[in-house]
Design a protein around this motif. Structure first.
Motif, mmCIF file in Angstrom:
data_model
loop_
_atom_site.group_PDB
_atom_site.id
_atom_site.type_symbol
_atom_site.label_atom_id
_atom_site.label_comp_id
_atom_site.label_asym_id
_atom_site.label_seq_id
_atom_site.Cartn_x
_atom_site.Cartn_y
_atom_site.Cartn_z
ATOM 1 N N PHE A 175 3.521 6.511 8.378
ATOM 2 C CA PHE A 175 2.339 5.930 7.750
ATOM 3 C C PHE A 175 1.042 6.352 8.438
ATOM 4 O O PHE A 175 -0.051 6.120 7.903
ATOM 5 C CB PHE A 175 2.434 4.400 7.768
ATOM 6 N N LEU A 176 1.135 6.956 9.622
ATOM 7 C CA LEU A 176 -0.064 7.317 10.374
ATOM 8 C C LEU A 176 -0.989 8.209 9.545
ATOM 9 O O LEU A 176 -0.544 9.148 8.881
ATOM 10 C CB LEU A 176 0.317 8.038 11.672
ATOM 11 N N GLN A 177 -2.287 7.884 9.600
ATOM 12 C CA GLN A 177 -3.331 8.585 8.857
ATOM 13 C C GLN A 177 -3.180 8.420 7.340
ATOM 14 O O GLN A 177 -3.884 9.088 6.574
ATOM 15 C CB GLN A 177 -3.335 10.086 9.195
ATOM 16 N N ARG A 178 -2.300 7.502 6.918
ATOM 17 C CA ARG A 178 -2.124 7.255 5.480
ATOM 18 C C ARG A 178 -2.595 5.859 5.102
ATOM 19 O O ARG A 178 -3.318 5.693 4.121
ATOM 20 C CB ARG A 178 -0.665 7.446 5.085
ATOM 21 N N TYR A 179 -2.173 4.845 5.868
ATOM 22 C CA TYR A 179 -2.644 3.494 5.606
ATOM 23 C C TYR A 179 -2.531 2.660 6.869
ATOM 24 O O TYR A 179 -1.930 3.071 7.870
ATOM 25 C CB TYR A 179 -1.916 2.841 4.426
ATOM 26 N N ASN A 180 -3.126 1.471 6.807
ATOM 27 C CA ASN A 180 -3.255 0.606 7.967
ATOM 28 C C ASN A 180 -1.894 0.150 8.494
ATOM 29 O O ASN A 180 -0.975 -0.120 7.708
ATOM 30 C CB ASN A 180 -4.116 -0.608 7.588
ATOM 31 N N GLY A 229 -1.177 -2.644 9.750
ATOM 32 C CA GLY A 229 -0.895 -4.009 9.301
ATOM 33 C C GLY A 229 -0.180 -4.033 7.966
ATOM 34 O O GLY A 229 0.722 -4.853 7.738
ATOM 35 N N ILE A 230 -0.571 -3.129 7.060
ATOM 36 C CA ILE A 230 0.103 -3.027 5.761
ATOM 37 C C ILE A 230 1.535 -2.557 5.955
ATOM 38 O O ILE A 230 2.469 -3.042 5.303
ATOM 39 C CB ILE A 230 -0.671 -2.063 4.842
ATOM 40 N N TRP A 231 1.714 -1.608 6.860
ATOM 41 C CA TRP A 231 3.062 -1.121 7.148
ATOM 42 C C TRP A 231 3.949 -2.244 7.682
ATOM 43 O O TRP A 231 5.096 -2.398 7.243
ATOM 44 C CB TRP A 231 2.975 0.018 8.171
#
Length: 364
Positions: A47-52, A54-56
């Protein structure tokens, strides 16, 4: 010769990497722990550089409704705890077995390395014991007058902004407000950000939240490859903001009489830090001021934005649900019949308002 050596070693290296990968990806399966299948390169950090993050974490919680789930930070196994009871054991009853955290900064960054969230044992236990009294319910209640004063300024700021532009950027206004509150309750530093949106500590909190590529790399390495932080000379916070924070700290320290004035009662974070300095001096131990400022930096960072975010989302949702606003208002009126005295409620009375607290808790 080089090509010949490469011909023989490359296949061996590939075999070693493959065998190593097979062992890594079976780590949680061999221990009977439910896990998220890892990516061969990033583990579960795709998820890095894709979304927060916290969302993950939220998606992870909803996808794996288990007390805990295994993940990989690149090739490093890690455990995500989804159980309140297990979390309580880790943080309280079994804390002695979970002392050190992976995240840290380098020797070139004392502000990032020596705060309460990154420092290692045995320093961590000593600091925790000395700083815990700052966060008791009684101490928080004693700061209610400051919060009350800043809340009145907040109301005035909203009225001023509405008069000038017919609109209010509540996210910014709440951040100005929480910056002043955090500065007051931690350092006794009374700022003017709530009314004006400006001030030295507000400059610090603004810069704390500025993001760029190098800042992202710094935090990435601090969390997942801390050994490289010192090698590259990276820092957790911008140098310019730390310089301002140091001046704010020195100003507040001077107002208290410096390190020579005996601390009889620990009223806030600054008193606790002064007392730590004095105790170390009596034991002929050095305590560099940067290590004290490190706790100030993380206290400010950990408090101003989280609280402002909760307030912003809470007010945003209330704007769409006037019936909930009305229920909250009725609860306040029932607490005290005279509407003019609402502004004088104490912290103890407000903490007993079940409906109000339910609305806030829903946004935490």
């Amino acid at each position: 010769m080089f090509l010949l050596l490469l011909t023989f070693t490359a296949p061996l290296l590939l075999v070693w990497v493959y065998v190593r990968w097979l062992k890594v990806k079976r780590y949680w399966a061999d221990r009977g722990v439910p896990f998220v299948p890892p990516n061969p390169l990033l583990g579960n950090l795709t998820f890095l550089q894709r979304y927060n993050s916290g969302i993950w974490m939220r998606n992870l919680y909803h996808s794996y409704r288990r007390p805990y789930v295994g993940i990989w930070l690149f090739w490093r196994p890690a455990l995500v705890v989804n159980s309140v009871e297990i979390g309580r054991r880790v943080l309280i009853s079994d804390a002695a077995f979970f002392r050190d955290r992976l995240v840290t900064s380098g020797d070139s960054d004392p502000i990032g390395k020596y705060n309460l969230f990154t420092v290692k044992e045995p320093v961590w236990s000593s600091l925790r014991r000395r700083l815990t009294p700052v966060f008791t319910a009684a101490k928080l209640r004693s700061m209610h007058s400051l919060v009350n004063m800043k809340t009145k300024e907040l109301m005035q700021r909203i009225q001023n902004d509405m008069t000038e532009s017919q609109s209010v950027n509540l996210r910014k206004v709440f951040t100005d407000y929480t910056t002043d509150v955090i500065g007051g309750v931690s350092l006794g530093f009374v700022g003017e950000a709530t009314l004006s949106g400006r001030g030295p500590l507000r400059t610090v909190t603004q810069q704390f939240m500025d993001y760029d590529f190098f800042r992202g790399v710094s935090w990435l390495l601090m969390f997942f490859w801390p050994t490289w932080v010192n090698f590259f000379g990276l820092t957790a916070f911008p140098k310019s903001s730390i310089d301002i924070l140091k001046r704010v700290y020195q100003t507040a320290l001077t107002q208290r009489g410096g390190y020579e004035t005996e601390v009889k009662e620990t009223r806030d974070l600054l008193d606790a830090l002064i007392k730590i300095k004095q105790d170390r001096a009596r034991d002929n131990e050095d305590m560099p001021e940067e290590k004290l400022i490190a706790h100030t930096a993380v206290f400010v960072l950990g408090g101003f934005d989280t609280t402002a975010t909760v307030l912003s989302w809470c007010v945003y949702e209330l704007a769409f649900h006037p019936e909930i606003q009305e229920n909250m208002y009725i609860e306040l009126l029932n607490l005290q019949e005279d509407e003019e005295k609402l502004k004088d409620f104490d912290a103890g009375s407000l903490s007993n308002l079940s409906y109000l607290n339910a609305v806030i808790d829903d946004h935490v």
